[in-house]
Design a protein around this motif. Sequence first.
Motif, PDB file in Angstrom:
ATOM      1  N   ARG A  15       0.811  -1.220   0.000  1.00 36.32           N
ATOM      2  CA  ARG A  15       0.000   0.000   0.000  1.00 36.32           C
ATOM      3  C   ARG A  15       0.845   1.272   0.000  1.00 36.32           C
ATOM      4  N   THR A  16       2.071   1.183   0.497  1.00 33.03           N
ATOM      5  CA  THR A  16       2.896   2.393   0.605  1.00 33.03           C
ATOM      6  C   THR A  16       4.130   2.387  -0.291  1.00 33.03           C
ATOM      7  N   GLY A  17       4.594   1.191  -0.680  1.00 36.92           N
ATOM      8  CA  GLY A  17       5.810   1.099  -1.478  1.00 36.92           C
ATOM      9  C   GLY A  17       7.072   1.299  -0.654  1.00 36.92           C
ATOM     10  N   ALA A  18       6.936   1.382   0.679  1.00 38.79           N
ATOM     11  CA  ALA A  18       8.085   1.590   1.561  1.00 38.79           C
ATOM     12  C   ALA A  18       8.816   0.273   1.813  1.00 38.79           C
ATOM     13  N   GLY A  19      10.011   0.361   2.411  1.00 44.93           N
ATOM     14  CA  GLY A  19      10.811  -0.823   2.703  1.00 44.93           C
ATOM     15  C   GLY A  19      10.226  -1.641   3.840  1.00 44.93           C
ATOM     16  N   MET A  20      10.651  -2.926   3.919  1.00 46.08           N
ATOM     17  CA  MET A  20      10.109  -3.844   4.914  1.00 46.08           C
ATOM     18  C   MET A  20      10.373  -3.360   6.343  1.00 46.08           C
ATOM     19  N   MET A  21      11.611  -2.931   6.609  1.00 47.60           N
ATOM     20  CA  MET A  21      11.944  -2.511   7.969  1.00 47.60           C
ATOM     21  C   MET A  21      11.192  -1.237   8.356  1.00 47.60           C
ATOM     22  N   GLU A  22      11.015  -0.338   7.393  1.00 47.21           N
ATOM     23  CA  GLU A  22      10.267   0.891   7.663  1.00 47.21           C
ATOM     24  C   GLU A  22       8.812   0.571   7.982  1.00 47.21           C
ATOM     25  N   CYS A  23       8.243  -0.389   7.246  1.00 47.91           N
ATOM     26  CA  CYS A  23       6.850  -0.792   7.484  1.00 47.91           C
ATOM     27  C   CYS A  23       6.700  -1.461   8.852  1.00 47.91           C
ATOM     28  N   LYS A  24       7.655  -2.332   9.164  1.00 48.72           N
ATOM     29  CA  LYS A  24       7.582  -3.023  10.454  1.00 48.72           C
ATOM     30  C   LYS A  24       7.700  -2.043  11.611  1.00 48.72           C
ATOM     31  N   LYS A  25       8.595  -1.050  11.450  1.00 53.14           N
ATOM     32  CA  LYS A  25       8.767  -0.045  12.502  1.00 53.14           C
ATOM     33  C   LYS A  25       7.502   0.775  12.687  1.00 53.14           C
ATOM     34  N   ALA A  26       6.870   1.159  11.570  1.00 48.58           N
ATOM     35  CA  ALA A  26       5.640   1.957  11.650  1.00 48.58           C
ATOM     36  C   ALA A  26       4.517   1.164  12.310  1.00 48.58           C
ATOM     37  N   LEU A  27       4.399  -0.102  11.991  1.00 50.96           N
ATOM     38  CA  LEU A  27       3.363  -0.952  12.587  1.00 50.96           C
ATOM     39  C   LEU A  27       3.612  -1.154  14.080  1.00 50.96           C
ATOM     40  N   THR A  28       4.875  -1.274  14.448  1.00 53.04           N
ATOM     41  CA  THR A  28       5.215  -1.435  15.861  1.00 53.04           C
ATOM     42  C   THR A  28       4.835  -0.186  16.649  1.00 53.04           C
ATOM     43  N   GLU A  29       5.123   0.971  16.064  1.00 59.80           N
ATOM     44  CA  GLU A  29       4.839   2.245  16.746  1.00 59.80           C
ATOM     45  C   GLU A  29       3.343   2.536  16.829  1.00 59.80           C
ATOM     46  N   THR A  30       2.554   1.904  15.961  1.00 60.32           N
ATOM     47  CA  THR A  30       1.093   2.137  15.967  1.00 60.32           C
ATOM     48  C   THR A  30       0.320   0.907  16.440  1.00 60.32           C
ATOM     49  N   ASN A  31       1.056  -0.012  17.108  1.00 63.36           N
ATOM     50  CA  ASN A  31       0.439  -1.196  17.701  1.00 63.36           C
ATOM     51  C   ASN A  31      -0.342  -2.018  16.676  1.00 63.36           C
ATOM     52  N   GLY A  32       0.207  -2.119  15.452  1.00 63.35           N
ATOM     53  CA  GLY A  32      -0.385  -2.981  14.436  1.00 63.35           C
ATOM     54  C   GLY A  32      -1.555  -2.383  13.686  1.00 63.35           C
ATOM     55  N   ASP A  33      -1.872  -1.110  13.940  1.00 63.72           N
ATOM     56  CA  ASP A  33      -2.984  -0.448  13.235  1.00 63.72           C
ATOM     57  C   ASP A  33      -2.464   0.038  11.878  1.00 63.72           C
ATOM     58  N   ILE A  34      -2.874  -0.651  10.821  1.00 65.64           N
ATOM     59  CA  ILE A  34      -2.298  -0.357   9.502  1.00 65.64           C
ATOM     60  C   ILE A  34      -2.678   1.036   8.994  1.00 65.64           C
ATOM     61  N   GLU A  35      -3.897   1.483   9.250  1.00 64.70           N
ATOM     62  CA  GLU A  35      -4.305   2.822   8.816  1.00 64.70           C
ATOM     63  C   GLU A  35      -3.514   3.896   9.548  1.00 64.70           C
ATOM     64  N   ALA A  36      -3.314   3.693  10.857  1.00 63.30           N
ATOM     65  CA  ALA A  36      -2.513   4.636  11.644  1.00 63.30           C
ATOM     66  C   ALA A  36      -1.067   4.602  11.179  1.00 63.30           C
ATOM     67  N   ALA A  37      -0.597   3.420  10.799  1.00 60.02           N
ATOM     68  CA  ALA A  37       0.783   3.281  10.317  1.00 60.02           C
ATOM     69  C   ALA A  37       0.973   4.056   9.022  1.00 60.02           C
ATOM     70  N   ILE A  38      -0.019   3.976   8.137  1.00 60.91           N
ATOM     71  CA  ILE A  38       0.056   4.721   6.870  1.00 60.91           C
ATOM     72  C   ILE A  38       0.113   6.223   7.134  1.00 60.91           C
ATOM     73  N   GLU A  39      -0.730   6.697   8.042  1.00 55.54           N
ATOM     74  CA  GLU A  39      -0.728   8.127   8.371  1.00 55.54           C
ATOM     75  C   GLU A  39       0.600   8.535   8.993  1.00 55.54           C
ATOM     76  N   HIS A  40       1.109   7.671   9.892  1.00 53.20           N
ATOM     77  CA  HIS A  40       2.389   7.938  10.544  1.00 53.20           C
ATOM     78  C   HIS A  40       3.514   8.036   9.509  1.00 53.20           C
ATOM     79  N   MET A  41       3.505   7.124   8.536  1.00 51.03           N
ATOM     80  CA  MET A  41       4.547   7.109   7.507  1.00 51.03           C
ATOM     81  C   MET A  41       4.431   8.322   6.592  1.00 51.03           C
ATOM     82  N   ARG A  42       3.200   8.740   6.322  1.00 46.93           N
ATOM     83  CA  ARG A  42       3.009   9.931   5.491  1.00 46.93           C
ATOM     84  C   ARG A  42       3.570  11.164   6.183  1.00 46.93           C
TER      85      ARG A  42
END
Length: 295
Positions: A15-42
Amino acid sequence: MAEITAALVKDLRERTGAGMMECKKALTETNGDIEAAIEHMRKAGMAKADKKAGRTAAEGLIIVKAAADGKRLVMVEVNCETDFVTKGDDFRNFANAVGEVALNSGANDIDALLAAKMPDGMTVADATKALIAKIGENSAVRRMVAYNSDNILVNYLHGTRIGVVVELQGGTAELARDIAMHVAASRPQCVSEDQVPAELIEKEREIYTAQSADSGKPADIIAKMVDGRIKKFLKEVTLLGQPFVKNPDISVEKLVKDAGAKVIGFTRFEVGEGIEKKTVNFAEEVAAQAAATSK
């Protein structure tokens, strides 16, 4: 703490085209909430993009899009920092998408285009920042031109670095394309002599007069020499005054006149023109780094 599964990371990557480690870090910081992770990454991406905004972006692509009825044609320059990035799908897809937005939004200048919406709802300006965060290079939608006319509108692309649009009244599409190719090769500044700014002519006159001052010739002769050079200058910078590239024995003016046509206008874009590129002396840069680390 929610489990960060491989499937969740994969979904975020797609959904974002970002790297695996960046995605995992974002999901960890948002407790697995993918929508929140997308917003955080944006948000993080926008911050990174702002830091890269000062870097020179003088490479890129020229994109041209035309309406099916031929009555609207747009040309856009989209820039990045390196030629390598211009060959990547991320940059190419973005540039083409911006071209479609330019065509279909009705935008007629760069400010309107930057405010227009991409298919995902982001403005072109925000989408550019998202691209910067994704590819790691400064990028910009630098300029655009839009033609809306019942006259003949033709474009010519020389590779992806030079683009020309010509509006022709009368004549044929083939003639308009020949003129567009000529513009790409010969770089005229305007259509006719009456469009050359008076201050530019006066500046050239001053230069020619100064160059002739030491010739020892009488003032009236110098004046005639300067007039001759001005006439030559005007032919060089105007489309109608130039020899036609496919047949230098005739001028573009004669070519157009013989066809019963009239050039209403043209635009020529070349990637990076007018942008001051930073020149890097790599030997000096390495030497400076070596000196710094030795202290």
